[in-house]
Design an enzyme around this catalytic site. Structure first.
Site, PDB file in Angstrom:
ATOM      1  CB  CYS B  93      -0.967  -0.062   1.174  1.00  0.00           C
ATOM      2  SG  CYS B  93      -2.350   1.069   1.000  1.00  0.00           S
ATOM      3  CG  HIS B 210      -3.392  -3.804   3.337  1.00  0.00           C
ATOM      4  ND1 HIS B 210      -2.385  -3.132   3.990  1.00  0.00           N
ATOM      5  CD2 HIS B 210      -4.109  -2.851   2.691  1.00  0.00           C
ATOM      6  CE1 HIS B 210      -2.489  -1.823   3.770  1.00  0.00           C
ATOM      7  NE2 HIS B 210      -3.525  -1.631   2.983  1.00  0.00           N
ATOM      8  CD  GLU B 212      -0.739  -5.619   5.901  1.00  0.00           C
ATOM      9  OE1 GLU B 212      -0.634  -6.211   4.814  1.00  0.00           O
ATOM     10  OE2 GLU B 212      -0.992  -4.396   5.985  1.00  0.00           O
TER      11      GLU B 212
END
Lengths: 77, 239
Positions: B93, B210, B212
């Site tokens: 990002c 993302h 994560e």
């Protein structure tokens, strides 16, 4: 001391979605005959000496991204 | 590759305004059980890390352009050297935006075509498995993964795009759940539905989604694990 004014705009080849939206809003308000509206950034700073090349360097390094933006510099005492 | 016995050592760079570093830490430390440390942006030495992550967030308030100021942080000189020596660099990002501004990846980001910040789950298709970040995936596989950004409208000029295609540098494309890259599946107007790209040496990856944030089904998807599992496979000895 000089004043440097830098105007940064998206390159003509890049679609300016924000500009298009604002242009449409002006049309909706009844302002006909408005086209090619582009939105950009304006940077103003006081610089020592009237050194055009130095300001251009600042633009290439940081103020503008040459992949997507053009810039124009105005320098005055 | 920096193939070593044992696990990769991860460093997560923290800029003023980063806000995904703790999620990234959780994914690596708690979910993958791999060694990880935070690296403050004033650090100039990245010795001891195998993979450096630039996390999501709003570094320096996204002032001027996203990533434009962070790219000149003291740590970025070290990241350039680290990448040049073959170290693995992952920008997620805002991290992707910083890598673009730094010239470590080709292209630039524009504001989302729809002008809105978009925060939701969507689908991306894996376009290449020939990177240390995607080697545990299947080419053409569809991942369910979240995005959260206002400036993820990826742009590259036609020459850059041709070069990236020639060198298989497009890693992820936005797609439908069935894996089709349609304009409707594109959340931000990105050129060619591009969601992630790598450099020619394939050791630097930037992605808007993302990985994560989706490491456990309880979070809505565990597809993000594949990125971390790919990276950890690197350390299992093959080069």
């Amino acid at each position: 001391m000089a004043t440097a004014r830098v105007i940064i705009t998206l390159k003509k080849t890049i679609m300016d979605a924000q500009g298009q939206t604002v242009e449409k809003a002006l049309h909706n308000l009844g302002y006909t005959g408005v086209s090619n509206l582009r939105i950009g950034k304006y940077v103003e700073m006081t610089v020592e000496g009237r050194d055009q090349e130095r300001v251009e360097e600042m633009c290439r390094k940081l103020l503008a991204n040459p992949i997507i933006e053009d810039f124009r510099i105005e320098l005055e005492e | 590759m920096t193939a070593t016995a044992g696990k990769l050592r991860f460093g997560i760079v923290v800029f003023p305004g980063s806000n995904c570093e703790a999620d990234t830490w959780h994914a690596i430390h708690d979910e993958m059980d791999a060694p990880v440390e935070y690296v403050w942006h004033e650090e100039t030495n990245l010795d001891g890390y195998d993979c450096v992550i630039l996390p999501g967030g709003f570094s320096y308030g996204d002032y001027l352009r996203t990533g434009a100021v962070a790219r000149f942080s003291p740590v970025m000189g070290a990241v350039q050297e680290f990448a040049a020596k073959g170290g693995l660099v992952l920008g997620i990002c805002n991290g992707f935006q910083i890598l673009l501004e730094a010239g470590l990846l080709p292209g630039a980001m524009l504001r989302n075509a729809g002008q809105k910040f978009v925060c939701r789950y969507l689908h991306v298709r894996v376009e290449t498995t020939d990177t240390p970040f995607t080697r545990e995936m299947t080419k053409g596989a569809v991942l369910r993964i979240p995005i959260a950004h206002g400036e993820g409208n990826y742009y590259a000029d036609p020459d850059m795009l041709a070069e990236m295609k020639e060198h298989d540098q497009i890693v992820f494309r936005y797609c439908t759940a069935e894996g089709e890259s349609t304009p409707e599946a594109n959340p931000n107007g990105s050129l060619d539905n591009i969601a992630g790209v790598c450099n020619r040496d394939r050791n630097v990856l930037g992605m808007m989604p993302h990985p994560e944030r989706c490491t456990d089904p309880i979070l809505g998807s565990a597809d993000g694990r594949l990125v971390w599992e790919s990276l950890l496979e690197v350390s299992r000895g093959d080069s």
